[in-house]
Design a protein around this motif. Structure first.
Motif, PDB file in Angstrom:
ATOM      1  N   VAL A 165       0.845  -1.208   0.000  1.00  0.00           N
ATOM      2  CA  VAL A 165       0.000   0.000   0.000  1.00  0.00           C
ATOM      3  C   VAL A 165       0.875   1.250   0.000  1.00  0.00           C
ATOM      4  CG1 VAL A 165      -1.713   1.303   1.302  1.00  0.00           C
ATOM      5  CG2 VAL A 165      -1.923  -1.180   1.094  1.00  0.00           C
ATOM      6  N   ALA A 166       1.954   1.229   0.801  1.00  0.00           N
ATOM      7  CA  ALA A 166       2.841   2.394   0.877  1.00  0.00           C
ATOM      8  C   ALA A 166       3.488   2.684  -0.471  1.00  0.00           C
ATOM      9  CB  ALA A 166       3.906   2.156   1.942  1.00  0.00           C
ATOM     10  N   VAL A 167       3.968   1.632  -1.150  1.00  0.00           N
ATOM     11  CA  VAL A 167       4.577   1.813  -2.472  1.00  0.00           C
ATOM     12  C   VAL A 167       3.541   2.302  -3.473  1.00  0.00           C
ATOM     13  CG1 VAL A 167       5.661   0.596  -4.408  1.00  0.00           C
ATOM     14  CG2 VAL A 167       6.410   0.140  -2.077  1.00  0.00           C
ATOM     15  N   LEU A 168       2.350   1.728  -3.401  1.00  0.00           N
ATOM     16  CA  LEU A 168       1.287   2.104  -4.334  1.00  0.00           C
ATOM     17  C   LEU A 168       0.936   3.584  -4.203  1.00  0.00           C
ATOM     18  CD1 LEU A 168      -0.621   0.738  -6.427  1.00  0.00           C
ATOM     19  CD2 LEU A 168      -2.294   0.520  -4.586  1.00  0.00           C
ATOM     20  N   LEU A 169       0.929   4.087  -2.973  1.00  0.00           N
ATOM     21  CA  LEU A 169       0.490   5.457  -2.733  1.00  0.00           C
ATOM     22  C   LEU A 169       1.630   6.478  -2.769  1.00  0.00           C
ATOM     23  CD1 LEU A 169      -2.059   4.894   0.211  1.00  0.00           C
ATOM     24  CD2 LEU A 169      -2.545   5.133  -2.239  1.00  0.00           C
TER      25      LEU A 169
END
Length: 384
Positions: A165-169
């Motif tokens: 999620v962190a990489v995606l955002l």
């Protein structure tokens, strides 16, 4: 980037406190559970050669996301494993995917920044990476005591999902299409030949691996070093991992603070002076044999401080040797380090952990090899 780098150590250390229960549940001896570590390392080393090349062709962000997704699903499947053979296969998938973050993370740092800013960011990553070996066994022990071994793999699944999620955002693509390399057999073969044949790059990589090995040999020898030679208990491993973590944090903080004041050459010189002082002190302590564990583990603290001061500069100077293929170069760096760690684990550590002084001499020899590597790398011109 720091979280991605920490995924590897968490994959190894978090479930160590669960070995006993896992062996009982699967009705096998602990040696069969230990094989899950060896399988993970083998898969990690093999795939580390390819993560960077894939990111050079497809982009950094996409490869990291796929790696994290595979890791999360493999970790979740471990929760439902009913046979140790299933666990072996799933640990291989964890090893195949866990290295994407640390390999590509290094390339991302170099994509974004040059000079002191790159060194400062790499220092922050190393600082957080240094915390993982100390934190992960504690978390694993708490989870094992409260919920059992399956909760550890559920935690690893949640950790990878959170990073996804962190990489995606938060992580934008750092490699534009115009700078990508084609994913063709001939192109890859030429690229790997060029990277492995780059003497300057290989000297930096082997220096890094040898330097890290001088500290890692004590980690691999921890049960014998702490319990047999120093007379400690199974619950006293913090005597080793605590000073190691403190040294990594202190050295990384110093590296980040001094990027504007010290040149790369000065940073490496100071770092190797600190490490040299540590190994000399370690040998002296082993020869005198004073009473008290603090005399022996102080080497780990001082050496890791010098090592983490050197790591950002050594890593970046290696990557600078292959500016057109930083992803591939980062892969080869990690492959060399992981392969060297495997040699230490299977050959050097068992051969040297018979006495404190033999471990000290082994660490000194590895640092000498690292020093020779730095000297050779510094004297080879980029054209060569």
């Amino acid at each position: 980037m720091a979280g991605l780098a920490m995924l590897g150590p968490f994959s190894i250390n978090t479930y160590l406190p669960s070995f006993g229960e896992m062996a009982h549940v699967f009705a096998v001896d602990v040696a069969a559970i230990q094989q899950t570590v060896a399988i993970y390392f083998a898969a990690f080393a093999f795939m580390s050669l390819w993560h960077g090349s894939l990111s050079d062709a497809l982009g950094r962000r996409r490869v990291v996301l796929v790696g994290l997704a595979i890791y999360a699903f493999a970790s979740l499947a471990c929760v439902f494993a009913t046979r140790v053979e299933e666990l072996w296969v799933l640990r291989a998938f964890q090893g195949f995917s866990a290295g994407a973050g640390i390999v590509i993370g290094r390339a991302v740092v170099r994509d974004l920044h040059d000079g002191p800013q790159a060194q400062r960011m790499m220092s922050h990553v190393v600082m957080m990476f240094g915390l993982a070996p100390a934190i992960s066994p504690l978390i694993g022990g708490w989870l094992q005591a409260a919920f059992g071994w399956r909760s550890v793999f559920l935690f690893l699944c949640l950790l990878a999902s959170g990073l996804f999620v962190a990489v995606l955002l938060r992580l934008n693509e750092t490699l534009p299409i115009s700078r990508r390399q084609p994913l063709r057999v001939k192109s890859l073969a030429c690229g790997y030949l060029a990277v492995f044949g780059n003497l300057r790059f290989m000297a930096w990589s082997l220096s890094y691996a040898s330097m890290f090995g001088a500290s890692f040999i004590y980690v691999l020898s921890a049960p014998v070093f702490l319990m047999l030679h120093l007379g400690l208990k199974e619950t006293d491993f913090l005597w080793l991992f605590g000073p190691a973590t403190a040294g990594m944090v202190l050295g990384s903080a110093l590296s980040g603070k001094m990027t504007q004041r010290w040149s790369r050459g000065a940073t490496i010189w100071r770092a190797f002076m600190i490490m040299s002082g540590a190994v000399v002190l370690n040998i002296a302590v082993c020869l005198v044999e004073p009473v008290g564990i603090g005399w022996y583990v102080v080497y780990i603290l001082i050496f890791n401080m010098g090592m983490s001061l050197a790591i950002p500069t050594v890593t970046l100077r290696g990557l600078d040797c292959a500016p057109d293929r930083r992803g591939m170069a980062s892969s080869v760096q990690l492959f060399v380090q992981t392969g060297f760690n495997a040699i230490i684990a299977s050959v050097l550590a068992p051969a040297l952990w018979g006495s404190l002084i033999s471990l000290a001499y082994g660490a000194a020899g590895l640092l000498l090899c690292a020093t020779i590597g730095v000297v050779v790398a510094s004297r080879i011109s980029p054209a060569d």
